[in-house]
Scaffold this active site. Sequence first.
Site, mmCIF file in Angstrom:
data_model
loop_
_atom_site.group_PDB
_atom_site.id
_atom_site.type_symbol
_atom_site.label_atom_id
_atom_site.label_comp_id
_atom_site.label_asym_id
_atom_site.label_seq_id
_atom_site.Cartn_x
_atom_site.Cartn_y
_atom_site.Cartn_z
ATOM 1 N N ARG A 46 0.852 -1.199 0.000
ATOM 2 C CA ARG A 46 0.000 0.000 0.000
ATOM 3 C C ARG A 46 0.884 1.245 0.000
ATOM 4 N NH1 ARG A 46 -1.346 1.708 4.620
ATOM 5 N NH2 ARG A 46 -2.083 -0.267 5.431
ATOM 6 N N TYR A 98 -16.817 16.846 -14.973
ATOM 7 C CA TYR A 98 -17.077 15.407 -15.030
ATOM 8 C C TYR A 98 -18.106 15.047 -13.949
ATOM 9 C CZ TYR A 98 -16.389 10.407 -14.602
ATOM 10 O OH TYR A 98 -16.606 9.063 -14.522
ATOM 11 N N ASP A 170 -7.634 19.138 -13.740
ATOM 12 C CA ASP A 170 -7.962 17.815 -14.276
ATOM 13 C C ASP A 170 -7.541 17.815 -15.746
ATOM 14 O OD1 ASP A 170 -9.171 15.569 -15.421
ATOM 15 O OD2 ASP A 170 -10.930 15.663 -14.109
ATOM 16 N N LYS A 195 -8.287 6.812 -18.939
ATOM 17 C CA LYS A 195 -8.595 7.340 -20.258
ATOM 18 C C LYS A 195 -7.345 7.317 -21.154
ATOM 19 C CE LYS A 195 -12.421 7.918 -17.996
ATOM 20 N NZ LYS A 195 -12.790 9.166 -17.326
#
Length: 379
Positions: A46, A98, A170, A195
Site C-alpha cells: 500500500r 465530469y 484535471d 482514459k
Amino acid sequence: MKFNTKTIHGGQEHDKAYGAVMPPIYQTSTYAQSTPGGHKGYEYSRTHNPTRHALENALASIENGNHGLAFASGLAAIDAVIKLLSPGDEVVSTNDLYGGSYRLFTKIYEDFGIKFHFIGMENADVIESYINNNTKLIWVETPTNPMMNVIDIEATARIAKKHEVLLAVDNTFATPYLQQPLDLGADIVMHSATKYIGGHSDLVMGALAVKDDALAEKLYFIQNASGAVCGPQDSFLALRGIKTLHVRMQRHCENGRAVAEYLAAHPKIEKVYWPGFETHPNHDIAKAQMNDFGGMVSFVTKGNDFDEAIKIVENLKIFTLAESLGGVESLAGHPASMTHASIPKELREKSGVVDSLIRLSVGIEDKEDLIADLKQAIG
Ligand SMILES: *Cc1c(COP(=O)(O)O)cnc(C)c1O
C-alpha cells in the site's frame, strides 16, 4: 529531454536485477526484512510497490513534475486532493465538470463541511469574485466534459498565487501531450489514467503530479493513509500506455479534427463543440495553451430531439456506445442519460448538456471509416 522521448524514457530505468527493459510486475503485498526495519526501501505494497513506483516516476516526468502518485481510480486521486482540506474550507470549481467529480464534491464532501462554488471559468475575473478567506482550492477541468470549454490555466494560476490558494487541473482530456498545467502555474495536475494515459480501455486508474516537495509529502501521506492505491498489474499497463501516448494522441487529434469538420458541415447537425474551430468561444486560449485540440468532439442535432439522439448512438457500428473515453477505439456517449445523469437536469442544461448532445471519443482507426459510420448513423 523532449516530450516524445520522455514518454518512453522519462523517470524510467531498466530493472536492476536482470536488466529487464520493462519493469517487472511485482505482484507482492510485502517484502522480506533481514532485521526489523532492515529492508531495501519497500515494506508493504500500500505504501510502496516497485512497479507502481516506476509508473509514478514516469507520470511525474511527462507532466514536468517532481513527484507522481498513482491511485485506484481518477476519483480516488481527486478524493486525495480534497482530503488536503478541512471543514469550513471552500473550493471554486468549474461548473461543466465530469459528473463523478460533481457527485464526489456535492454528495460526499459537502456533508463534511466543505463548500463548493460551481462557476463558469471562461472569464478568469469571475473566478476571483468567488474567492474569500476560506477558499483553499481552485478546481479546473479543461477542456471541459462534455462541452469542450477551455479555461485559461495561466490566468487562473495568477489568481491562485495572488490569493495563496492551490490550483488543481484535471488534465484527463488534454493529456500532457497537449498541455502541461504545472508549467502554466498549477500546483497539482490530476488524471483519470483510465482514459488516454492507459489508452486501451483495459484499466481504471488515477494519477496526480506535483512539483512542490511539501505538497507531495502531504499527498503521499494521504495516499498511504487512505489506501486507494492501484495494483502492480494495472501500474504495468499504464506505464506501457504512456510509452505510446504521443503517437496515439497525434492520431486522436488528426481524427478528431476530421470528425469535427465533417459534423460541422452536416445539414442535420446544429452545433459542434471542438476547441479547434476558430468560432469556438475559447479558441484563442486553446491555441495558446494546447499543442493541438484533441480527439473529444461533442455535437447536438437540429431540433434537439432526445429520441433521435438515442437512435444515432444506437445506429453507430464502429463507434461503440459506452461510457469512458481516451482508448484506441472510438466511443460514443449520450451524456444526459449516461455520464451526466447524476447532475440535475436544470443544472445540466444550464451548462449546455441538452437532450440531444452526443459526445464522441474519436479513436485512432482510419478516419474514412469513422466518417462513413457517422454518415450512416445520422442519415
Ligand atoms: C473519467 C474521468 C474522471 C474520473 O476518473 P475514474 O478513473 O473514472 O475514476 C475524472 N475526470 C474526468 C475528466 C474524467 O473523464
